[in-house]
Design a protein around this motif. Structure first.
Motif, mmCIF file in Angstrom:
data_model
loop_
_atom_site.group_PDB
_atom_site.id
_atom_site.type_symbol
_atom_site.label_atom_id
_atom_site.label_comp_id
_atom_site.label_asym_id
_atom_site.label_seq_id
_atom_site.Cartn_x
_atom_site.Cartn_y
_atom_site.Cartn_z
ATOM 1 N N ASP A 201 0.758 -1.413 -0.068
ATOM 2 C CA ASP A 201 0.066 -0.128 0.052
ATOM 3 C C ASP A 201 0.667 1.215 -0.120
ATOM 4 O O ASP A 201 2.176 1.258 0.025
ATOM 5 C CB ASP A 201 -0.866 -0.203 1.012
ATOM 6 C CG ASP A 201 -0.297 0.157 2.504
ATOM 7 O OD1 ASP A 201 0.958 0.219 2.681
ATOM 8 O OD2 ASP A 201 -1.132 -0.236 3.675
ATOM 9 N N ASP A 202 0.299 2.475 0.122
ATOM 10 C CA ASP A 202 1.060 3.604 -0.333
ATOM 11 C C ASP A 202 1.677 4.023 1.213
ATOM 12 O O ASP A 202 2.333 5.143 1.070
ATOM 13 C CB ASP A 202 0.113 4.760 -0.606
ATOM 14 C CG ASP A 202 -1.182 5.024 0.013
ATOM 15 O OD1 ASP A 202 -1.163 4.297 1.230
ATOM 16 O OD2 ASP A 202 -1.914 5.860 -0.204
ATOM 17 N N THR A 203 1.614 3.270 2.292
ATOM 18 C CA THR A 203 2.342 3.708 3.395
ATOM 19 C C THR A 203 3.515 2.708 3.801
ATOM 20 O O THR A 203 4.087 2.834 4.817
ATOM 21 C CB THR A 203 1.419 3.723 4.568
ATOM 22 O OG1 THR A 203 0.828 2.703 4.862
ATOM 23 C CG2 THR A 203 0.289 4.954 4.310
ATOM 24 N N THR A 204 3.711 1.841 2.982
ATOM 25 C CA THR A 204 4.531 0.472 3.062
ATOM 26 C C THR A 204 5.644 0.214 2.234
ATOM 27 O O THR A 204 5.258 -0.020 0.915
ATOM 28 C CB THR A 204 3.797 -0.770 3.199
ATOM 29 O OG1 THR A 204 2.840 -0.544 4.322
ATOM 30 C CG2 THR A 204 4.667 -2.064 3.627
ATOM 31 N N GLY A 205 6.943 0.423 2.508
ATOM 32 C CA GLY A 205 7.975 0.550 1.555
ATOM 33 C C GLY A 205 8.916 -0.496 1.617
ATOM 34 O O GLY A 205 8.570 -1.428 2.816
ATOM 35 N N ALA A 206 9.747 -0.894 0.952
ATOM 36 C CA ALA A 206 10.807 -2.041 1.165
ATOM 37 C C ALA A 206 12.025 -1.635 1.751
ATOM 38 O O ALA A 206 12.668 -0.755 1.176
ATOM 39 C CB ALA A 206 10.922 -2.340 -0.288
ATOM 40 N N SER A 207 12.195 -2.238 2.795
ATOM 41 C CA SER A 207 13.577 -1.652 3.665
ATOM 42 C C SER A 207 14.823 -2.431 3.400
ATOM 43 O O SER A 207 15.791 -2.108 3.896
ATOM 44 C CB SER A 207 13.008 -1.758 5.192
ATOM 45 O OG SER A 207 12.812 -3.117 5.603
ATOM 46 N N SER A 208 14.610 -3.905 2.868
ATOM 47 C CA SER A 208 15.570 -4.709 2.929
ATOM 48 C C SER A 208 15.263 -5.803 1.610
ATOM 49 O O SER A 208 14.088 -6.159 1.529
ATOM 50 C CB SER A 208 15.963 -5.470 3.839
ATOM 51 O OG SER A 208 17.117 -6.094 3.706
ATOM 52 N N LEU A 209 16.331 -6.075 0.753
ATOM 53 C CA LEU A 209 15.938 -7.090 -0.380
ATOM 54 C C LEU A 209 17.457 -8.089 -0.449
ATOM 55 O O LEU A 209 18.553 -7.555 -0.343
ATOM 56 C CB LEU A 209 15.739 -6.649 -1.470
ATOM 57 C CG LEU A 209 15.653 -7.248 -2.688
ATOM 58 C CD1 LEU A 209 14.252 -8.350 -2.854
ATOM 59 C CD2 LEU A 209 15.561 -6.464 -4.131
ATOM 60 N N SER A 210 17.202 -9.447 -0.291
ATOM 61 C CA SER A 210 18.550 -10.286 -0.520
ATOM 62 C C SER A 210 18.004 -11.279 -1.576
ATOM 63 O O SER A 210 17.175 -12.018 -1.560
ATOM 64 C CB SER A 210 18.618 -10.581 0.811
ATOM 65 O OG SER A 210 19.994 -11.495 0.774
ATOM 66 N N MET A 211 19.101 -11.803 -2.187
ATOM 67 C CA MET A 211 18.833 -12.689 -3.406
ATOM 68 C C MET A 211 19.847 -13.861 -2.937
ATOM 69 O O MET A 211 21.062 -13.884 -2.419
ATOM 70 C CB MET A 211 19.386 -12.298 -4.638
ATOM 71 C CG MET A 211 19.264 -13.221 -5.605
ATOM 72 S SD MET A 211 19.874 -12.572 -7.345
ATOM 73 C CE MET A 211 18.439 -11.731 -7.917
ATOM 74 N N ASP A 212 19.109 -15.240 -3.105
ATOM 75 C CA ASP A 212 20.111 -16.220 -2.989
ATOM 76 C C ASP A 212 20.874 -16.433 -4.207
ATOM 77 O O ASP A 212 20.392 -16.806 -5.408
ATOM 78 C CB ASP A 212 19.311 -17.564 -2.973
ATOM 79 C CG ASP A 212 19.870 -18.787 -2.796
ATOM 80 O OD1 ASP A 212 21.102 -18.821 -2.989
ATOM 81 O OD2 ASP A 212 18.975 -20.027 -2.617
ATOM 82 N N MET A 213 22.238 -16.135 -4.260
ATOM 83 C CA MET A 213 23.315 -16.106 -5.565
ATOM 84 C C MET A 213 23.330 -17.412 -5.770
ATOM 85 O O MET A 213 23.895 -17.654 -6.819
ATOM 86 C CB MET A 213 24.553 -15.324 -5.054
ATOM 87 C CG MET A 213 24.167 -13.867 -4.647
ATOM 88 S SD MET A 213 23.468 -12.990 -5.913
ATOM 89 C CE MET A 213 23.516 -11.242 -5.582
ATOM 90 N N LYS A 214 22.879 -18.563 -5.132
ATOM 91 C CA LYS A 214 23.184 -19.909 -5.669
ATOM 92 C C LYS A 214 21.898 -20.253 -6.616
ATOM 93 O O LYS A 214 22.097 -21.065 -7.369
ATOM 94 C CB LYS A 214 23.465 -20.791 -4.830
ATOM 95 C CG LYS A 214 25.013 -20.747 -3.919
ATOM 96 C CD LYS A 214 25.108 -21.616 -2.954
ATOM 97 C CE LYS A 214 26.527 -21.454 -2.402
ATOM 98 N NZ LYS A 214 26.944 -22.763 -1.267
ATOM 99 N N ASN A 215 20.944 -19.662 -6.181
ATOM 100 C CA ASN A 215 19.594 -19.756 -6.758
ATOM 101 C C ASN A 215 18.831 -18.607 -6.968
ATOM 102 O O ASN A 215 18.013 -18.267 -6.324
ATOM 103 C CB ASN A 215 18.626 -20.953 -6.219
ATOM 104 C CG ASN A 215 17.561 -21.157 -6.978
ATOM 105 O OD1 ASN A 215 17.387 -20.425 -8.087
ATOM 106 N ND2 ASN A 215 16.755 -22.192 -6.502
#
Length: 290
Positions: A201-215
């Motif tokens: 929604d318009d009050t909820t942002g993304a504070s962190s993101l991580s990728m599994d580099m093996k998949n």
């Protein structure tokens, strides 16, 4: 008869040499153990740059152990190629804003650097908002603005380990009001086009993101319901949560098991050594946080 004798001699010499080599390897001393006491004399020191201000963004470069990038919250992007002995500003004259939220260098193409603008650590003395994403294809010599101007504050940039055209951006969004430009964005063409793949929604942002580099099909995201007012910070609510994607960010499922029902800002990271292990740091009431 001479040829037969020579043949026999050669056959006898080869195993004898191999046996000697095996004996030498068995007798090689084991390396001495490393004790903590050896490091007691080490001290932290400031290696600069000394005009960049505080920093929430930095990145090394795979196979270039002396090269690092640092993004400050008011001084743009700096680069060192000598392990921090000297630093050079590489964003002046290229960027329209000076506050950096995230930096990523492609693991498959070290010349590709992507910078997300806007300090993401919400605080009373935050610098100005950012203006989206910048990309360099020549290790920081020149830059191109590649969109997402209204994301304002970017917390993470992630580049696919083998396909540098696939880029993810975690947008925390504007601090002082509602905004639909928050969430997780994905580009499959090097940033020419962006798709918002996770939005609550318009009050909820993304504070962190991580990728599994093996998949790389597996990603983890932390979403943060928050708003800043001139006199206070409103953090947390039912929309905050941790999410997982197993199809390259196209769809996401909320993770619930073992987590507080409501919490504030969170960070998440999947282990490079063991992708079954995922770490999260969570802001929550009392002993629920941590």
């Amino acid at each position: 008869m001479k040829y037969i004798q020579l043949f026999l001699i050669v056959i006898l010499i080869i195993p004898s040499s191999a046996d000697a080599q095996r004996r030498r390897s068995r007798q090689a001393p084991a390396p001495p153990p490393v004790h903590d006491s050896l490091f007691h004399g080490l001290k932290w020191r400031n290696i600069g740059p000394f005009r960049g201000g505080r920093s929430v963004a930095s990145s090394g470069v795979v196979k270039e152990p002396m090269t690092y990038y640092m993004g400050s919250t008011g001084g743009g992007v700096w680069k060192t190629t000598d392990d921090g002995i000297t630093w050079t500003n590489i964003s002046d004259g290229h960027f329209k804003t000076g506050t950096v939220g995230a930096i990523a260098v492609s693991e498959s193409n070290p010349n590709l650097v992507v910078v997300g603008m806007g300090e993401h650590a919400a605080r009373g003395v935050m610098t100005s908002m950012g203006d989206g994403v910048y990309k360099s294809t020549d290790a920081g010599k020149t830059w191109k603005h590649i969109g997402l101007e209204f994301t304002r504050h970017i917390s993470d940039v992630v580049i696919h380990p083998t396909n540098p055209d696939i880029i993810f951006v975690a947008a925390q969004g504007a601090q002082y009001g509602p905004s639909e430009d928050r969430g997780i964005y994905r580009s499959a063409d090097g940033g020419q086009n962006w798709e918002k793949v996770l939005y609550l929604d318009d009050t909820t942002g993304a504070s962190s993101l991580s990728m599994d580099m093996k998949n790389p099909l597996i990603l983890y995201a932390a979403m943060w319901q928050h708003r800043r007012y001139p006199w206070t910070m409103e953090s947390g609510g039912p929309m905050s949560g941790l999410f997982k994607s197993t199809d390259g960010g196209l769809t996401w499922d909320k993770i619930k098991e073992g987590l507080p029902k409501e919490f504030g800002k969170a960070g998440i990271s999947v282990s490079r050594a063991n992708p079954e292990r995922v770490f999260a740091v969570i802001e929550a009431d009392g002993e629920k946080g941590g």
